[in-house]
Design an enzyme around this catalytic site. Structure first.
Site, PDB file in Angstrom:
ATOM      1  N   CYS A 184       0.819  -1.228   0.000  1.00  0.00           N
ATOM      2  CA  CYS A 184       0.000   0.000   0.000  1.00  0.00           C
ATOM      3  C   CYS A 184       0.840   1.261   0.000  1.00  0.00           C
ATOM      4  O   CYS A 184       0.640   2.172  -0.817  1.00  0.00           O
ATOM      5  CB  CYS A 184      -0.989  -0.005   1.162  1.00  0.00           C
ATOM      6  SG  CYS A 184      -0.266   0.139   2.822  1.00  0.00           S
TER       7      CYS A 184
ATOM      8  N   HIS B  58      -2.643   1.397   6.845  1.00  0.00           N
ATOM      9  CA  HIS B  58      -2.995   1.361   5.423  1.00  0.00           C
ATOM     10  C   HIS B  58      -3.112   2.780   4.881  1.00  0.00           C
ATOM     11  O   HIS B  58      -3.449   3.721   5.612  1.00  0.00           O
ATOM     12  CB  HIS B  58      -4.319   0.617   5.212  1.00  0.00           C
ATOM     13  CG  HIS B  58      -4.668   0.421   3.770  1.00  0.00           C
ATOM     14  ND1 HIS B  58      -3.876  -0.283   2.899  1.00  0.00           N
ATOM     15  CD2 HIS B  58      -5.734   0.865   3.023  1.00  0.00           C
ATOM     16  CE1 HIS B  58      -4.426  -0.281   1.687  1.00  0.00           C
ATOM     17  NE2 HIS B  58      -5.540   0.413   1.737  1.00  0.00           N
TER      18      HIS B  58
ATOM     19  N   HIS C  61      -5.817   2.206  -4.414  1.00  0.00           N
ATOM     20  CA  HIS C  61      -4.913   1.667  -3.392  1.00  0.00           C
ATOM     21  C   HIS C  61      -4.524   0.238  -3.749  1.00  0.00           C
ATOM     22  O   HIS C  61      -5.117  -0.398  -4.624  1.00  0.00           O
ATOM     23  CB  HIS C  61      -5.543   1.729  -1.998  1.00  0.00           C
ATOM     24  CG  HIS C  61      -6.807   0.932  -1.833  1.00  0.00           C
ATOM     25  ND1 HIS C  61      -7.175   0.365  -0.634  1.00  0.00           N
ATOM     26  CD2 HIS C  61      -7.805   0.595  -2.704  1.00  0.00           C
ATOM     27  CE1 HIS C  61      -8.333  -0.263  -0.760  1.00  0.00           C
ATOM     28  NE2 HIS C  61      -8.734  -0.140  -2.002  1.00  0.00           N
TER      29      HIS C  61
END
Length: 332
Positions: free
Chosen positions: A236, A289, A301
Site C-alpha cells: 500500500c 494502510h 490503493h
C-alpha cells in the site's frame, strides 16, 4: 519551494558495533543496485526455495510473484522490508556471509537517517565505480509499468526488464531510442516511448493531483506484493511512495510515517491526490494502510495480499470504519 518534501528522520539506535552470530559492522560505504529490483529482508538467509528468483542476479520477478500461492505470498508479510530499483544507491551497514544489510537511499524512514534498512544478497550489488561518475547527471525516468533495456540500437536483443520509476543516466539521445548507463554492464538502449528525460530531480514538472492519479491508474489490476516498490508489485505505501516519487515528490516509505507529514486535510476538503490513512481500533490506533483519493468518495490503493491495485469507494472498501485522516503533499 521545490517539490521535494524535506523529511527529518529520527535517528534511532542501530545496534552494537560488536559481531553477533557472524554479523559484522562495516565501515559505511555506498554501492548500487545491480538487478531490476532488489528485495530487502528483515534478516539474512530467510529466503525460501520459491523466493530464489528474487535473490539471484539477474532476478526473475515475474516468475517469483506468479509462482507463489496466496499462502506463500502471505508468508512474506513481516519477513520483507522494501525493494530498491536498478541503479539506485544504498549504503552498506553490516555483512553476514553472502548477505549485506543496506540502507536504501531515497526512502525516508525514522529507522535510519540514510534510508530504509534491510538485508539483501551481496551479488545483487555493485560498487559501480565507473557508474558513480553519473551521480546527479541527466537521467531517463521509466514511466511505463515495466520497460525493456536492449543490447542494440534497433531494440531487438533484450537485456533486462526494468521497473517504473527506474532512473538511469543518459549517455546519448536519438530520435526513437536513448542510450543509458547501467551499474555494471556498460551502456544499453531503451525506447524513448518508455521514459522521460530530466536534468535533475528538480527538473521533474510540478504535478497536480490529477497527474498523480493518472500515474497510478496504469497499475490497476497489478497484484499486491508485501514490501513491493516496483511495477512487478506494490504494497500500500510502496504504491503511494513510488507514484509520488515518479512525479518528483519524495514522501516517507511507510504509511504510518506518511500520515505524520504533509498538510492535514479535513474529510470535507479532500482533493484528488490526497493520501487517506486507516488505523486499527476504528481509526484511533496505529496507521496500517494508505490510499490515494481520486474524487467521488473513492480511492486508488493496493489493499492486501489477496487482491491487487484497485479503485474502491472509501466507505465500502473494507477500511471505511478505520479512517484516520488525510494528508496533502502536493503544493498549490
Amino acid at each position: 519551494m521545490k517539490k521535494l518534501i524535506v523529511f527529518l528522520a529520527v535517528i534511532i539506535f542501530l545496534g552494537s558495533n560488536f559481531p553477533v552470530d557472524g554479523v559484522k559492522a562495516v565501515e559505511s560505504k555506498t554501492a548500487y543496485i545491480d538487478v531490476a529490483a532488489a528485495t530487502l529482508w528483515t534478516e539474512p538467509n530467510l529466503a525460501r526455495e520459491i523466493d530464489m528468483p528474487s535473490t539471484v542476479n539477474p532476478v526473475d520477478l515475474w516468475t517469483w510473484t506468479k509462482s507463489m500461492s496466496y499462502e506463500e505470498k502471505l508468508w512474506l508479510v513481516g519477513n520483507l522490508e522494501t525493494q530498491a530499483l536498478l541503479g539506485s544507491k544504498v549504503t552498506i551497514l553490516e555483512e553476514k556471509g553472502d548477505w549485506v544489510k543496506v540502507a536504501a537511499h531515497g526512502q525516508p524512514t525514522p529507522r535510519n537517517e540514510l534510508g530504509y534498512p534491510g538485508w539483501m544478497p551481496k551479488e545483487q550489488l555493485t560498487k559501480g565505480k565507473a557508474y558513480s561518475k553519473y551521480d546527479n547527471k541527466r537521467f531517463a525516468l521509466v514511466i511505463s509499468p515495466t520497460a525493456w533495456l536492449y543490447k542494440d540500437k534497433k531494440l531487438k536483443r533484450e537485456y533486462m526488464e526494468v521497473s517504473f520509476n527506474t532512473r538511469l543516466p543518459v549517455k546519448k539521445e536519438m530520435r526513437d531510442q536513448v542510450l543509458v548507463a547501467t551499474p555494471s554492464d556498460g551502456m544499453k538502449w531503451i525506447s524513448k516511448n518508455e521514459i522521460e528525460i530530466y536534468k535533475s530531480e528538480d527538473d521533474i514538472p510540478k504535478p497536480t493531483g490529477k497527474d498523480v492519479f493518472e500515474t497510478g491508474k496504469q497499475f490497476l489490476g497489478l497484484p499486491y506484493l508485501w514490501a513491493g516498490m516496483s511495477g512487478f508489485g506494490f504494497d500500500c505505501s510502496g504504491f503511494t511512495h513510488t507514484i509520488y516519487k515518479a512525479n518528483g515528490i519524495t514522501i516517507p516509505r511507510d504509511s504510518s510515517v506518511q500520515a505524520a507529514f504533509g498538510t492535514p486535510v479535513a474529510k470535507e476538503d479532500l482533493q484528488v491526490g490526497d493520501l487517506l490513512f486507516f488505523a486499527y481500533d476504528q481509526g484511533k490506533g496505529r496507521v496500517h494502510h494508505v490510499g490515494m483519493y481520486v474524487g467521488d468518495g473513492k480511492m486508488i490503493h493496493s489493499p492486501n495480499t489477496s487482491t491487487h491495485v484497485r479503485i474502491d469507494k472509501v466507505e465500502t472498501s473494507g477500511y471505511g470504519e478505520e479512517y484516520a485522516g488525510a494528508r496533502r503533499y502536493i503544493e498549490d
